[in-house]
Design a protein around this motif. Structure first.
Motif, short mmCIF file in Angstrom:
data_model
loop_
_atom_site.label_atom_id
_atom_site.label_comp_id
_atom_site.label_asym_id
_atom_site.label_seq_id
_atom_site.Cartn_x
_atom_site.Cartn_y
_atom_site.Cartn_z
N GLN A 1 78.09 -64.28 22.99
CA GLN A 1 78.32 -65.58 23.64
C GLN A 1 79.71 -66.13 23.31
O GLN A 1 80.34 -66.78 24.14
CB GLN A 1 77.22 -66.57 23.24
N ARG A 2 80.18 -65.84 22.11
CA ARG A 2 81.52 -66.30 21.73
C ARG A 2 82.62 -65.42 22.34
O ARG A 2 83.73 -65.87 22.53
CB ARG A 2 81.68 -66.30 20.20
N ARG A 3 82.27 -64.15 22.61
CA ARG A 3 83.26 -63.20 23.14
C ARG A 3 82.70 -62.52 24.37
O ARG A 3 82.40 -61.32 24.35
CB ARG A 3 83.59 -62.16 22.05
N PRO A 4 82.52 -63.25 25.47
CA PRO A 4 81.86 -62.70 26.66
C PRO A 4 82.55 -61.46 27.23
O PRO A 4 81.90 -60.59 27.80
CB PRO A 4 81.87 -63.86 27.66
N GLY A 5 83.86 -61.35 27.05
CA GLY A 5 84.57 -60.18 27.56
C GLY A 5 84.24 -58.91 26.81
O GLY A 5 84.48 -57.81 27.30
N ASP A 6 83.68 -59.04 25.61
CA ASP A 6 83.36 -57.88 24.78
C ASP A 6 81.87 -57.59 24.75
O ASP A 6 81.39 -56.85 23.88
CB ASP A 6 83.83 -58.12 23.33
N ALA A 7 81.11 -58.16 25.68
CA ALA A 7 79.65 -58.06 25.62
C ALA A 7 79.18 -56.60 25.58
O ALA A 7 78.28 -56.25 24.80
CB ALA A 7 79.02 -58.77 26.81
#
Length: 201
Positions: free
Chosen positions: A169-175
């Motif tokens: 959730q803090r790093r959506p691009g790295d999901a």
């Protein structure tokens, strides 16, 4: 007698409860958990506070009702994911992927947020019982695979999932990378145990 919008009082109450739970989920999704209160929900659905108290005695009661309704559907997704996976490693990976998909895709945002909400007893106990449904298929798969302390290990894997959901959730691009790393961590954690079990058979 109050005006009802369905053929029977029971159907009216069921419809009203559905509207209230949908309204509560929408409030949390749109404005965050802090916005959820009985007063805010009453305003949103056009009910008086006294009428709302016929359904929920407190905010804790409301939160528990929202989560209780969602958790069986969530548990069914987990069960299906594990049923379609092969082998112990595959089932653990399926559990992690399914849980993270549910926790990060937005469809279950309200339930995920509300599970974390600080509640008093007995509302907390109601949520604990529902949450146990999520762990049951994983614990069963671990026990079937000969993993000792299966329930404890299921809780530990869920801890990994919870931590990963926060990171995603803090790093959506790295999901995607977060999911992959979590699966690897959960499965590798079983490696030494699996080898020990195979060696003793």
């Amino acid at each position: 007698m109050p005006k009802i919008s369905e053929p029977t009082v029971a159907e009216h109450r069921a419809r009203q409860l559905r509207n209230l739970l949908d309204g509560a989920r929408a409030l949390v999704a749109e404005e965050g958990i802090e916005a959820l209160s009985l007063a805010a929900l009453a305003r949103r659905v056009g009910l008086s506070r006294p009428s709302l108290y016929e359904y929920f005695r407190s905010k804790d009661d409301l939160v528990a009702a929202v989560v209780e309704e969602e958790l069986p559907r969530w548990a069914a997704l987990v069960e299906r994911a594990l049923a379609g996976a092969d082998g112990l490693d595959g089932k653990v990976a399926a559990y992690v992927r399914c849980q993270l998909e549910v926790m990060t895709d937005g469809r279950h945002h309200a339930a995920v947020a509300l599970v974390e909400h600080a509640l008093a007893e007995p509302a907390l106990e109601r949520i604990r019982e529902g949450h146990a449904q999520l762990l049951r298929p994983l614990a069963a798969a671990l026990a079937e695979g000969g993993v000792p302390d299966a329930e404890v290990r299921a809780e530990l894997i869920q801890g990994l999932v919870d931590a990963a959901a926060g990171i995603a959730q803090r790093r959506p691009g790295d999901a995607g990378a977060v999911v992959g790393a979590t699966v690897a961590q959960a499965v590798r954690g079983l490696g030494p145990v699996s080898k020990l079990i195979r060696a003793t058979r």
